[in-house]
Design a protein around this motif. Sequence first.
Motif, PDB file in Angstrom:
ATOM      1  N   VAL A  10       0.847  -1.185   0.000  1.00  0.00           N
ATOM      2  CA  VAL A  10       0.000   0.000   0.000  1.00  0.00           C
ATOM      3  C   VAL A  10       0.884   1.236   0.000  1.00  0.00           C
ATOM      4  O   VAL A  10       1.690   1.442   0.915  1.00  0.00           O
ATOM      5  CB  VAL A  10      -0.938   0.011   1.217  1.00  0.00           C
ATOM      6  CG1 VAL A  10      -1.814   1.255   1.201  1.00  0.00           C
ATOM      7  CG2 VAL A  10      -1.790  -1.248   1.227  1.00  0.00           C
ATOM      8  N   ALA A  11       0.736   2.070  -1.059  1.00  0.00           N
ATOM      9  CA  ALA A  11       1.584   3.253  -1.205  1.00  0.00           C
ATOM     10  C   ALA A  11       1.393   4.194  -0.035  1.00  0.00           C
ATOM     11  O   ALA A  11       0.287   4.484   0.397  1.00  0.00           O
ATOM     12  CB  ALA A  11       1.251   3.965  -2.523  1.00  0.00           C
ATOM     13  N   GLY A  12       2.521   4.681   0.469  1.00  0.00           N
ATOM     14  CA  GLY A  12       2.476   5.680   1.530  1.00  0.00           C
ATOM     15  C   GLY A  12       2.284   5.108   2.912  1.00  0.00           C
ATOM     16  O   GLY A  12       2.477   5.788   3.901  1.00  0.00           O
ATOM     17  N   ALA A  13       1.898   3.825   3.008  1.00  0.00           N
ATOM     18  CA  ALA A  13       1.641   3.247   4.328  1.00  0.00           C
ATOM     19  C   ALA A  13       2.685   2.223   4.726  1.00  0.00           C
ATOM     20  O   ALA A  13       2.828   1.893   5.896  1.00  0.00           O
ATOM     21  CB  ALA A  13       0.252   2.606   4.357  1.00  0.00           C
ATOM     22  N   GLY A  14       3.408   1.707   3.742  1.00  0.00           N
ATOM     23  CA  GLY A  14       4.418   0.708   4.025  1.00  0.00           C
ATOM     24  C   GLY A  14       3.845  -0.627   4.426  1.00  0.00           C
ATOM     25  O   GLY A  14       4.549  -1.486   4.967  1.00  0.00           O
ATOM     26  N   LEU A  15       2.556  -0.839   4.186  1.00  0.00           N
ATOM     27  CA  LEU A  15       1.906  -2.087   4.562  1.00  0.00           C
ATOM     28  C   LEU A  15       1.916  -3.049   3.391  1.00  0.00           C
ATOM     29  O   LEU A  15       1.710  -2.652   2.244  1.00  0.00           O
ATOM     30  CB  LEU A  15       0.460  -1.819   4.999  1.00  0.00           C
ATOM     31  CG  LEU A  15       0.286  -0.902   6.214  1.00  0.00           C
ATOM     32  CD1 LEU A  15      -1.201  -0.675   6.471  1.00  0.00           C
ATOM     33  CD2 LEU A  15       0.941  -1.501   7.439  1.00  0.00           C
ATOM     34  N   VAL A  16       2.122  -4.311   3.672  1.00  0.00           N
ATOM     35  CA  VAL A  16       2.114  -5.348   2.651  1.00  0.00           C
ATOM     36  C   VAL A  16       0.807  -6.127   2.769  1.00  0.00           C
ATOM     37  O   VAL A  16       0.524  -6.718   3.805  1.00  0.00           O
ATOM     38  CB  VAL A  16       3.316  -6.296   2.808  1.00  0.00           C
ATOM     39  CG1 VAL A  16       3.242  -7.412   1.774  1.00  0.00           C
ATOM     40  CG2 VAL A  16       4.617  -5.525   2.660  1.00  0.00           C
ATOM     41  N   VAL A  17       0.018  -6.088   1.717  1.00  0.00           N
ATOM     42  CA  VAL A  17      -1.245  -6.810   1.705  1.00  0.00           C
ATOM     43  C   VAL A  17      -0.980  -8.241   1.255  1.00  0.00           C
ATOM     44  O   VAL A  17      -0.383  -8.455   0.198  1.00  0.00           O
ATOM     45  CB  VAL A  17      -2.253  -6.134   0.750  1.00  0.00           C
ATOM     46  CG1 VAL A  17      -3.553  -6.929   0.728  1.00  0.00           C
ATOM     47  CG2 VAL A  17      -2.503  -4.702   1.179  1.00  0.00           C
ATOM     48  N   PRO A  18      -1.360  -9.234   2.057  1.00  0.00           N
ATOM     49  CA  PRO A  18      -1.097 -10.628   1.683  1.00  0.00           C
ATOM     50  C   PRO A  18      -1.892 -11.030   0.447  1.00  0.00           C
ATOM     51  O   PRO A  18      -2.885 -10.390   0.097  1.00  0.00           O
ATOM     52  CB  PRO A  18      -1.560 -11.409   2.923  1.00  0.00           C
ATOM     53  CG  PRO A  18      -2.533 -10.515   3.599  1.00  0.00           C
ATOM     54  CD  PRO A  18      -2.064  -9.109   3.337  1.00  0.00           C
ATOM     55  N   PRO A  19      -1.450 -12.088  -0.230  1.00  0.00           N
ATOM     56  CA  PRO A  19      -2.159 -12.528  -1.439  1.00  0.00           C
ATOM     57  C   PRO A  19      -3.518 -13.126  -1.108  1.00  0.00           C
ATOM     58  O   PRO A  19      -3.798 -13.482   0.044  1.00  0.00           O
ATOM     59  CB  PRO A  19      -1.218 -13.580  -2.024  1.00  0.00           C
ATOM     60  CG  PRO A  19      -0.452 -14.101  -0.842  1.00  0.00           C
ATOM     61  CD  PRO A  19      -0.280 -12.925   0.077  1.00  0.00           C
ATOM     62  N   LEU A  20      -4.344 -13.246  -2.129  1.00  0.00           N
ATOM     63  CA  LEU A  20      -5.657 -13.871  -1.995  1.00  0.00           C
ATOM     64  C   LEU A  20      -5.550 -15.353  -2.311  1.00  0.00           C
ATOM     65  O   LEU A  20      -4.912 -15.749  -3.293  1.00  0.00           O
ATOM     66  CB  LEU A  20      -6.672 -13.213  -2.928  1.00  0.00           C
ATOM     67  CG  LEU A  20      -7.195 -11.835  -2.524  1.00  0.00           C
ATOM     68  CD1 LEU A  20      -7.993 -11.221  -3.662  1.00  0.00           C
ATOM     69  CD2 LEU A  20      -8.055 -11.930  -1.276  1.00  0.00           C
ATOM     70  N   LEU A  21      -6.182 -16.159  -1.497  1.00  0.00           N
ATOM     71  CA  LEU A  21      -6.198 -17.602  -1.694  1.00  0.00           C
ATOM     72  C   LEU A  21      -7.599 -18.038  -2.107  1.00  0.00           C
ATOM     73  O   LEU A  21      -8.587 -17.621  -1.496  1.00  0.00           O
ATOM     74  CB  LEU A  21      -5.799 -18.331  -0.410  1.00  0.00           C
ATOM     75  CG  LEU A  21      -4.431 -17.973   0.195  1.00  0.00           C
ATOM     76  CD1 LEU A  21      -4.216 -18.771   1.475  1.00  0.00           C
ATOM     77  CD2 LEU A  21      -3.320 -18.220  -0.797  1.00  0.00           C
ATOM     78  N   SER A  22      -7.667 -18.871  -3.116  1.00  0.00           N
ATOM     79  CA  SER A  22      -8.966 -19.399  -3.534  1.00  0.00           C
ATOM     80  C   SER A  22      -9.471 -20.399  -2.504  1.00  0.00           C
ATOM     81  O   SER A  22      -8.707 -21.185  -1.936  1.00  0.00           O
ATOM     82  CB  SER A  22      -8.843 -20.081  -4.902  1.00  0.00           C
ATOM     83  OG  SER A  22     -10.056 -20.737  -5.240  1.00  0.00           O
ATOM     84  N   THR A  23     -10.783 -20.374  -2.265  1.00  0.00           N
ATOM     85  CA  THR A  23     -11.384 -21.329  -1.337  1.00  0.00           C
ATOM     86  C   THR A  23     -11.585 -22.699  -1.968  1.00  0.00           C
ATOM     87  O   THR A  23     -11.817 -23.675  -1.252  1.00  0.00           O
ATOM     88  CB  THR A  23     -12.749 -20.817  -0.853  1.00  0.00           C
ATOM     89  OG1 THR A  23     -13.628 -20.668  -1.991  1.00  0.00           O
ATOM     90  CG2 THR A  23     -12.604 -19.477  -0.148  1.00  0.00           C
ATOM     91  N   GLY A  24     -11.535 -22.766  -3.309  1.00  0.00           N
ATOM     92  CA  GLY A  24     -11.808 -24.017  -3.987  1.00  0.00           C
ATOM     93  C   GLY A  24     -13.280 -24.328  -4.125  1.00  0.00           C
ATOM     94  O   GLY A  24     -13.649 -25.384  -4.645  1.00  0.00           O
TER      95      GLY A  24
END
Length: 501
Positions: A10-24
């Motif tokens: 996230v720009a300006g926040a230094g936060l890393v958003v984790p990836p999305l996992l499919s539920t199947g």
Amino acid sequence: MMAPAQQTTVAGAGLVVPPLLSTGVPGLDTVLAGGLLAERLYLLEGEPGTGKTTLALQFLAEGARAGEKVLYIALAESDIELRAAALSHGWDLAGIAVEEVAPSDDILDPERQYTIFHPSEIELASTNQRILAAIEKHHPARLVLDSLSELQLLAENPLRYRRQVIALKQYLASRHCTTILIDDRSALDDGLQVRSVAHCVISLELQNQAYGNDRRRVRVVKYRGVPFRSGTHDYKIAEGGLVVYPRLVAADSRRDGNHHRLSSGIAELDAMIGGGLEEGMSTLISGPAGSGKSTLAAQFVHAATARGEPCAMFLFEEARSKLLHRADDLGMRLKDMLDTGLLSVQQVDPAELTPGEFAQAVVDAAERGARVIAIDSLNGYMHAVPDERFQSTYLHELLNYLSQRGVATLLVGVQQNMLGTAMTTSADASYLADNVIMLRYYETEGEVRQAISVFKKRGSPHERSIRRFEIGPQGIRIGPALAGFHGILTGMPTVGGTPFP
């Protein structure tokens, strides 16, 4: 949806958003706006029989297919029971590690029943130890813990239970594990303790019906920071697992385009409706039983397929074979169009098909390119909607979606009674439909005849005359305006003009 290995900063926040996992689970990722965020704690709740274990196994199987280490910790079920459940869906649980954390059989020994410590304290500590040992052994990227009710009963009080869950959440976060906690609601607590801790809460509901199959619905109660699709969504448990049918929201697919006119193949009918039906508009064909509504709808479908345009028909009352045979007798070669793939005809049982499942079938037909979709009949469709308060809402969303896709929709509405102006219908959609074509019986000269008129047409002028309508071996025949008749809509007109030639 983002690939599993991708992360977003996230720009300006230094936060890393984790990836999305499919539920199947087909359809569930759509409800969840793409899937589940990795390395978060999720709560899956529902009463016994709602399919929690099946959904959890699908989640783990999806991870196993992606090459991830996955683990199922069973606190109440045995490994044999889990594999039997998986076998019923055609799965072999390959790649899914299963650890049983259940009380040992020596708990039945009377000599082991008495201790200076409360039994629950010893059992809770032992259970926690075995859970952590299983996680340390397998190092899973995806974990399912089934079920929380066992931990809740061992904890005995809400404070201790909540602290257990928070501690488990912090431990799993340090292990970079995506976890689903299953709650079967068999304990006395209302479940709010875990709801407040979980990043997302998915609730499965089972509704008993007076007739037909039970209805199952899924609802996302919360999902922090994610614009999920709220409300309830139908789902079913079939061989192969859960299938979710996301609630149709027409605004999500809004698009504009040119709407061309579609001929019915009958010049007189086209003249009555202002040159033909427009793409993206809905038409209600209304009339009493046997007046030719289904045949008229089939005529529009026949004309469209003759032009090479794909079509779909959904039948609630009439058998598929009867419709095709009757159409062939009238010169509409619908069977040939089925063989070429231009036409699909699906017979619908409203007692077996949920509203969400039917809406998904219609959406799939539109996405396959259908230009004309006929629903025969509207009354049958309304019977598939369990709560009559929302019948109009279901239909409104469906018609709006098809309109935005440029699909011409035909709705067949059956009216009660045979003659007179007091004819009513249990499913009135005349205010939702763009066009309304009315078929009527009337009596004259010792004969019961049929008449057709266009009561409503949005976007273009149309004839307001009433014409003779007849179905014969050569198909549909429409005569000139019945100018010499008065009171046709009453069913018993006075005759002062020239009869139908």
